[in-house]
Design a protein around this motif. Structure first.
Motif, short mmCIF file in Angstrom:
data_model
loop_
_atom_site.label_atom_id
_atom_site.label_comp_id
_atom_site.label_asym_id
_atom_site.label_seq_id
_atom_site.Cartn_x
_atom_site.Cartn_y
_atom_site.Cartn_z
N LEU A 1 0.83 -1.20 0.00
CA LEU A 1 0.00 0.00 0.00
C LEU A 1 0.87 1.26 0.00
O LEU A 1 0.62 2.19 -0.77
CB LEU A 1 -0.92 -0.01 1.22
N LEU A 2 1.89 1.28 0.85
CA LEU A 2 2.80 2.42 0.89
C LEU A 2 3.54 2.58 -0.44
O LEU A 2 3.76 3.71 -0.91
CB LEU A 2 3.80 2.27 2.04
N LEU A 3 3.93 1.45 -1.05
CA LEU A 3 4.62 1.51 -2.34
C LEU A 3 3.74 2.14 -3.41
O LEU A 3 4.17 3.04 -4.14
CB LEU A 3 5.03 0.09 -2.76
N VAL B 1 1.15 4.07 -3.01
CA VAL B 1 0.88 5.47 -2.69
C VAL B 1 2.04 6.35 -3.13
O VAL B 1 1.85 7.42 -3.74
CB VAL B 1 0.60 5.63 -1.18
N GLU B 2 3.27 5.91 -2.86
CA GLU B 2 4.44 6.70 -3.26
C GLU B 2 4.58 6.74 -4.77
O GLU B 2 4.94 7.78 -5.35
CB GLU B 2 5.71 6.11 -2.62
N LEU B 3 4.32 5.62 -5.44
CA LEU B 3 4.37 5.60 -6.91
C LEU B 3 3.34 6.56 -7.50
O LEU B 3 3.61 7.26 -8.48
CB LEU B 3 4.14 4.19 -7.43
N SER B 4 2.18 6.60 -6.88
CA SER B 4 1.13 7.50 -7.37
C SER B 4 1.53 8.96 -7.16
O SER B 4 1.25 9.81 -8.02
CB SER B 4 -0.18 7.20 -6.64
N ASN B 5 2.22 9.26 -6.07
CA ASN B 5 2.62 10.63 -5.80
C ASN B 5 3.73 11.11 -6.74
O ASN B 5 3.71 12.24 -7.21
CB ASN B 5 3.10 10.77 -4.34
N PHE B 6 4.69 10.21 -7.03
CA PHE B 6 5.85 10.61 -7.83
C PHE B 6 5.64 10.40 -9.34
O PHE B 6 6.12 11.19 -10.15
CB PHE B 6 7.09 9.85 -7.37
N LEU B 7 4.96 9.32 -9.70
CA LEU B 7 4.82 8.98 -11.12
C LEU B 7 3.40 9.15 -11.64
O LEU B 7 3.17 9.08 -12.85
CB LEU B 7 5.27 7.53 -11.36
N TRP C 1 1.14 7.00 -11.16
CA TRP C 1 0.64 5.63 -11.41
C TRP C 1 0.88 4.79 -10.16
O TRP C 1 1.94 4.89 -9.54
CB TRP C 1 1.38 4.99 -12.57
N PRO C 2 -0.07 3.99 -9.76
CA PRO C 2 -1.43 3.87 -10.31
C PRO C 2 -2.32 5.03 -9.86
O PRO C 2 -2.13 5.55 -8.76
CB PRO C 2 -1.93 2.55 -9.72
N THR C 3 -3.23 5.41 -10.73
CA THR C 3 -4.11 6.53 -10.41
C THR C 3 -5.07 6.19 -9.27
O THR C 3 -5.51 7.09 -8.55
CB THR C 3 -4.92 6.95 -11.64
N GLU C 4 -5.40 4.92 -9.13
CA GLU C 4 -6.28 4.47 -8.05
C GLU C 4 -6.02 3.01 -7.78
O GLU C 4 -5.48 2.29 -8.63
CB GLU C 4 -7.75 4.69 -8.39
N ARG C 5 -6.37 2.57 -6.58
CA ARG C 5 -6.21 1.16 -6.24
C ARG C 5 -7.42 0.38 -6.77
O ARG C 5 -8.56 0.80 -6.59
CB ARG C 5 -6.08 0.99 -4.73
N ILE D 1 -8.18 -3.41 -9.48
CA ILE D 1 -7.86 -4.77 -9.91
C ILE D 1 -6.37 -4.95 -10.17
O ILE D 1 -5.80 -6.01 -9.88
CB ILE D 1 -8.69 -5.13 -11.17
N LEU D 2 -5.69 -3.92 -10.69
CA LEU D 2 -4.27 -4.04 -10.99
C LEU D 2 -3.43 -4.17 -9.73
O LEU D 2 -2.53 -5.01 -9.64
CB LEU D 2 -3.80 -2.84 -11.81
N THR D 3 -3.72 -3.34 -8.72
CA THR D 3 -2.95 -3.40 -7.48
C THR D 3 -3.23 -4.70 -6.72
O THR D 3 -2.30 -5.29 -6.13
CB THR D 3 -3.28 -2.19 -6.60
N ILE D 4 -4.47 -5.14 -6.72
CA ILE D 4 -4.79 -6.42 -6.06
C ILE D 4 -4.07 -7.56 -6.76
O ILE D 4 -3.48 -8.44 -6.12
CB ILE D 4 -6.31 -6.67 -6.06
N TRP D 5 -4.09 -7.53 -8.09
CA TRP D 5 -3.42 -8.57 -8.88
C TRP D 5 -1.92 -8.61 -8.59
O TRP D 5 -1.34 -9.68 -8.43
CB TRP D 5 -3.67 -8.32 -10.36
N ALA D 6 -1.29 -7.45 -8.50
CA ALA D 6 0.15 -7.40 -8.22
C ALA D 6 0.47 -8.01 -6.87
O ALA D 6 1.44 -8.78 -6.72
CB ALA D 6 0.64 -5.95 -8.28
N GLY D 7 -0.34 -7.71 -5.86
CA GLY D 7 -0.12 -8.29 -4.54
C GLY D 7 -0.31 -9.79 -4.52
O GLY D 7 0.48 -10.52 -3.91
N HIS D 8 -1.31 -10.28 -5.21
CA HIS D 8 -1.56 -11.72 -5.25
C HIS D 8 -0.48 -12.45 -6.02
O HIS D 8 -0.10 -13.57 -5.65
CB HIS D 8 -2.94 -11.99 -5.87
N VAL D 9 0.01 -11.84 -7.10
CA VAL D 9 1.09 -12.48 -7.86
C VAL D 9 2.35 -12.59 -7.02
O VAL D 9 3.06 -13.61 -7.05
CB VAL D 9 1.38 -11.68 -9.15
#
Length: 262
Positions: free
Chosen positions: A108-110, A112-118, A120-124, A126-134
């Protein structure tokens, strides 16, 4: 003792299936046979949407985990103790021993920081859930594949190399078919872990991306719902059919492998 253990594990599942056909809205009081909760399930858009989302994430997680975890397990089994092997092995095994709460917070912290600096991701979702499960599924697949590759007879791959096949071709035409049982087992395990995950999903989900475990957990706190019994029965039926088919495929593959080695 074994019978007692199986009864303790499967009696609740059997009772859940039985009460999914209960006419009463009270899930613990039998009043008669009825299919009305299955009909009500067809009109429960929230539950169906969450189930469909969980199935999509679980399927994507299983395929990605098998694709990446197979290479990771093969490296662990065949590449020897190269420079950085200890760090590599620790990174593969870390998700198995780190509590999911810690993994969820760190991811979650990762994001959030990626969203602030880059941006991306614009919002949490299916993509963020998928990354965590993978991240979690790769470790299980790698361990399964590693143990299977170590049991292979290296003479089969060496024979293919002697006949002029490249290492990549040997991997895809000889090694992969021989470890197909491990790949199927890894796929099923990753799929099950993903569709059943609650902790990671609660940290990595956002508005409009509520998975089935999150919906069930929120409803259970307010009281048991017979529609969930109906949905659980459908899932159990589908999973049972899938396990039977996968087991049959693994048995056929094992018989073929034994015939080829004779």
């Amino acid at each position: 003792m074994l019978g007692t253990g199986f009864f303790f594990l499967y009696a609740p599942i059997i009772s859940l299936i039985v009460y999914s056909f209960n006419e009463s809205a009270l899930v613990t009081v039998w009043t008669g046979f009825s299919l009305k909760w299955y009909e009500a399930l067809l009109h429960d858009e929230e539950l169906l949407a969450a189930a469909w989302l969980s199935l999509r994430i679980a399927a994507l997680t299983a395929f990605a985990s098998v694709a990446i975890g197979t290479w990771a397990g093969f490296v662990l089994a065949r590449m020897g103790r190269f420079r950085g092997f200890t760090l590599y092995s620790a990174m593969i095994n870390a998700p198995l021993v780190i509590p999911e709460v810690i993994q969820g917070i760190s991811l979650l912290l990762l994001f959030v920081e990626l969203s602030n600096f880059l941006g991306w991701p614009t919002e949490r979702g299916i993509l963020t859930i998928w990354a965590g499960h993978v991240m979690l599924g790769i470790s299980y697949v790698a361990i399964i594949v590693q143990s299977r590759v170590r049991d292979l007879n290296p003479a089969l791959e060496e024979a293919a190399l002697d006949l002029g096949a490249t290492p990549i071709k040997v991997f895809f035409t000889v090694t992969l078919p021989l470890i197909s049982q491990a790949l199927i087992a890894g796929w099923l395990l990753s799929f099950t872990l993903s569709i059943d995950d609650l902790v990671l999903s609660s940290f990595l989900s956002g508005p409009g991306s509520t998975t089935l475990p999150l919906v069930v957990f929120s409803r259970v706190r307010l009281g048991l719902n017979p529609e969930m019994n109906a949905l659980a029965t459908i899932f159990i039926t589908v999973v049972t059919i899938g396990v039977v088919i996968a087991t049959h495929m693994m048995q056929v593959s094992e018989r073929k492998r034994k015939m080829q080695t004779l």
